[in-house]
Design a protein around this motif. Structure first.
Motif, PDB file in Angstrom:
ATOM      1  N   ILE A 130      51.426  38.027  45.449  1.00 23.36           N
ATOM      2  CA  ILE A 130      52.146  38.847  44.473  1.00 23.36           C
ATOM      3  C   ILE A 130      52.878  39.936  45.246  1.00 23.36           C
ATOM      4  O   ILE A 130      52.253  40.750  45.939  1.00 23.36           O
ATOM      5  N   LEU A 131      54.202  39.963  45.130  1.00 23.37           N
ATOM      6  CA  LEU A 131      55.022  40.923  45.860  1.00 23.37           C
ATOM      7  C   LEU A 131      55.659  41.955  44.944  1.00 23.37           C
ATOM      8  O   LEU A 131      56.278  42.903  45.412  1.00 23.37           O
ATOM      9  N   LYS A 143      45.191  36.941  38.244  1.00 25.74           N
ATOM     10  CA  LYS A 143      44.971  37.287  39.637  1.00 25.74           C
ATOM     11  C   LYS A 143      43.658  36.682  40.151  1.00 25.74           C
ATOM     12  O   LYS A 143      42.721  36.505  39.383  1.00 25.74           O
ATOM     13  N   VAL A 144      43.622  36.390  41.449  1.00 25.34           N
ATOM     14  CA  VAL A 144      42.388  35.902  42.065  1.00 25.34           C
ATOM     15  C   VAL A 144      42.113  36.726  43.312  1.00 25.34           C
ATOM     16  O   VAL A 144      43.029  37.066  44.071  1.00 25.34           O
ATOM     17  N   ASP A 150      38.012  31.341  52.162  1.00 25.40           N
ATOM     18  CA  ASP A 150      38.914  31.051  51.039  1.00 25.40           C
ATOM     19  C   ASP A 150      38.177  30.866  49.717  1.00 25.40           C
ATOM     20  O   ASP A 150      38.686  30.215  48.796  1.00 25.40           O
ATOM     21  N   ARG A 151      36.999  31.439  49.617  1.00 25.64           N
ATOM     22  CA  ARG A 151      36.226  31.301  48.382  1.00 25.64           C
ATOM     23  C   ARG A 151      36.667  32.336  47.351  1.00 25.64           C
ATOM     24  O   ARG A 151      36.804  33.524  47.659  1.00 25.64           O
ATOM     25  N   ALA A 152      36.879  31.894  46.117  1.00 23.30           N
ATOM     26  CA  ALA A 152      37.257  32.802  45.041  1.00 23.30           C
ATOM     27  C   ALA A 152      36.055  33.641  44.628  1.00 23.30           C
ATOM     28  O   ALA A 152      34.972  33.115  44.377  1.00 23.30           O
ATOM     29  N   ILE A 153      36.256  34.945  44.554  1.00 24.84           N
ATOM     30  CA  ILE A 153      35.216  35.873  44.122  1.00 24.84           C
ATOM     31  C   ILE A 153      35.384  36.231  42.651  1.00 24.84           C
ATOM     32  O   ILE A 153      34.413  36.351  41.910  1.00 24.84           O
ATOM     33  N   LEU A 154      36.651  36.391  42.240  1.00 30.88           N
ATOM     34  CA  LEU A 154      36.922  36.842  40.881  1.00 30.88           C
ATOM     35  C   LEU A 154      38.310  36.402  40.443  1.00 30.88           C
ATOM     36  O   LEU A 154      39.247  36.382  41.256  1.00 30.88           O
ATOM     37  N   PHE A 155      38.420  36.046  39.172  1.00 30.17           N
ATOM     38  CA  PHE A 155      39.707  35.835  38.516  1.00 30.17           C
ATOM     39  C   PHE A 155      39.807  36.866  37.402  1.00 30.17           C
ATOM     40  O   PHE A 155      38.827  37.137  36.707  1.00 30.17           O
ATOM     41  N   SER A 156      40.998  37.411  37.208  1.00 32.12           N
ATOM     42  CA  SER A 156      41.144  38.415  36.164  1.00 32.12           C
ATOM     43  C   SER A 156      42.599  38.548  35.726  1.00 32.12           C
ATOM     44  O   SER A 156      43.527  38.295  36.507  1.00 32.12           O
ATOM     45  N   ARG A 157      42.755  38.971  34.476  1.00 31.37           N
ATOM     46  CA  ARG A 157      44.094  39.314  33.987  1.00 31.37           C
ATOM     47  C   ARG A 157      44.453  40.754  34.364  1.00 31.37           C
ATOM     48  O   ARG A 157      45.609  41.153  34.260  1.00 31.37           O
ATOM     49  N   ALA A 158      43.470  41.506  34.793  1.00 33.21           N
ATOM     50  CA  ALA A 158      43.685  42.893  35.213  1.00 33.21           C
ATOM     51  C   ALA A 158      44.228  42.933  36.636  1.00 33.21           C
ATOM     52  O   ALA A 158      44.268  41.921  37.344  1.00 33.21           O
ATOM     53  N   SER A 159      44.637  44.118  37.068  1.00 37.46           N
ATOM     54  CA  SER A 159      45.122  44.297  38.426  1.00 37.46           C
ATOM     55  C   SER A 159      43.927  44.390  39.372  1.00 37.46           C
ATOM     56  O   SER A 159      43.237  45.406  39.417  1.00 37.46           O
ATOM     57  N   VAL A 160      43.664  43.319  40.103  1.00 39.40           N
ATOM     58  CA  VAL A 160      42.555  43.288  41.054  1.00 39.40           C
ATOM     59  C   VAL A 160      43.038  42.716  42.385  1.00 39.40           C
ATOM     60  O   VAL A 160      43.911  41.849  42.406  1.00 39.40           O
ATOM     61  N   PRO A 161      42.479  43.232  43.498  1.00 38.52           N
ATOM     62  CA  PRO A 161      41.536  44.349  43.571  1.00 38.52           C
ATOM     63  C   PRO A 161      42.214  45.667  43.196  1.00 38.52           C
ATOM     64  O   PRO A 161      43.409  45.839  43.423  1.00 38.52           O
ATOM     65  N   HIS A 162      41.437  46.563  42.610  1.00 47.03           N
ATOM     66  CA  HIS A 162      41.974  47.855  42.186  1.00 47.03           C
ATOM     67  C   HIS A 162      42.130  48.772  43.392  1.00 47.03           C
ATOM     68  O   HIS A 162      41.199  48.930  44.190  1.00 47.03           O
ATOM     69  N   GLN A 181      48.418  35.608  42.981  1.00 47.22           N
ATOM     70  CA  GLN A 181      48.570  35.055  41.640  1.00 47.22           C
ATOM     71  C   GLN A 181      48.026  33.634  41.610  1.00 47.22           C
ATOM     72  O   GLN A 181      48.425  32.777  42.401  1.00 47.22           O
ATOM     73  N   HIS A 182      47.113  33.404  40.693  1.00 47.59           N
ATOM     74  CA  HIS A 182      46.509  32.080  40.549  1.00 47.59           C
ATOM     75  C   HIS A 182      47.414  31.169  39.746  1.00 47.59           C
ATOM     76  O   HIS A 182      48.093  31.613  38.816  1.00 47.59           O
ATOM     77  N   ILE A 183      47.450  29.896  40.099  1.00 50.93           N
ATOM     78  CA  ILE A 183      48.149  28.912  39.275  1.00 50.93           C
ATOM     79  C   ILE A 183      47.122  27.938  38.699  1.00 50.93           C
ATOM     80  O   ILE A 183      46.100  27.658  39.331  1.00 50.93           O
ATOM     81  N   GLY A 184      47.393  27.450  37.499  1.00 50.29           N
ATOM     82  CA  GLY A 184      46.421  26.623  36.790  1.00 50.29           C
ATOM     83  C   GLY A 184      46.388  25.178  37.212  1.00 50.29           C
ATOM     84  O   GLY A 184      46.519  24.267  36.385  1.00 50.29           O
ATOM     85  N   LEU A 185      46.232  24.945  38.494  1.00 48.83           N
ATOM     86  CA  LEU A 185      46.128  23.601  39.055  1.00 48.83           C
ATOM     87  C   LEU A 185      44.763  23.497  39.716  1.00 48.83           C
ATOM     88  O   LEU A 185      44.420  24.323  40.570  1.00 48.83           O
TER      89      LEU A 185
END
Length: 250
Positions: A130-131, A143-144, A150-162, A181-185
């Motif tokens: 995300i730029l 966001k991821v 490369d392990r995902a820790i968290l997905f969120s619609r909020a701005s993370v990491p804060h 930015q995560h893509i739904g694939l």
């Protein structure tokens, strides 16, 4: 490993009615997506998991393969699980959204290959940097946050990491990137997919409306491949018009 691409396809859509059947350059959105997915090198087969006979008829019209799945399926993942039950010989299932007509075959291959080479992982997916700060504050942009390997820790619609002290241009231009930015694939192992579809929604999932959090809460492993960018899907009439303009100017 034997790999199958499954395109879960719902006729109804809250923001753009019956969008998968809308036509651009003589083809439906669903056909464009199917043909893009078919160009992936990793797959052995591709099936549309439909929720309505009209979707099946559309796939038949362009020579694709479709299965009518149960009306009781609550999500695209449930439709994948239903297909997985029919194919015990398939090891990996790749979920390609039906409204992604410009999906990159190379991204599909990257996600599937990542899971195939990571026996520690249950799911593989993709994300790109995300730029633009406005994206960080857009709840439609998922966001991821990734940790080691490369392990995902968290997905969120909020701005993370804060960023406690405020985001600066340096944060957005950092190397390696901070915001993704995560893509739904997704690519799933068959056993995990069947397990996942039997589990109730988790607490975080219900709050964020993000299915992948069900796996995170259960302690499952999601790995993420980094890509440079990803074309937009078709969610709104404006998205569709922009897609038509792009494809007709090629």
């Amino acid at each position: 490993m034997k790999t199958m691409i499954v395109i879960p396809a719902r006729l109804a859509s809250s923001r753009l009615s019956e969008k998968l059947l809308l036509r651009a350059a003589g083809k439906s959105i669903l056909q464009h997506t199917y043909e893009a997915a078919k160009r992936a090198a990793i797959t052995d087969s591709i099936i549309v998991a439909a929720d309505d006979p009209r979707i099946v008829a559309e796939v038949d019209s362009f020579g694709g393969e479709a299965r009518l799945t149960s009306v009781d399926c609550q999500s695209g993942t449930d439709r994948l699980a239903e297909i997985a039950l029919m194919h015990s010989d398939v090891d990996l299932f790749v979920n390609v959204q039906g409204d992604e007509p410009e999906i990159s075959p190379a991204t599909i291959d990257a996600v599937a290959r990542l899971l195939a080479t990571r026996p520690d992982a249950d799911i593989a997916t993709a994300a790109f940097p995300i730029l633009d700060e406005s994206k960080l504050h857009d709840p439609a942009c998922v966001k991821v946050v990734m940790g080691a390997n490369d392990r995902a820790i968290l997905f969120s619609r909020a701005s993370v990491p804060h960023v406690r002290d405020g985001i600066t241009p340096a944060h957005l231009q950092a190397s390696p990137p901070i915001f993704w930015q995560h893509i739904g694939l997704y690519a799933y192992r068959r056993d995990f997919l069947l397990w996942f579809a039997t589990q109730p929604a988790g607490r975080l999932e219900q709050l964020e409306k993000l299915e992948q959090l069900r796996a995170i809460e259960a302690g499952k492993t999601i790995v993420v491949t980094a890509i440079e960018s990803s074309p937009p899907g078709i969610d709104t009439l404006e998205d569709f018009r922009e897609f038509v303009a792009r494809i007709e100017n090629q």
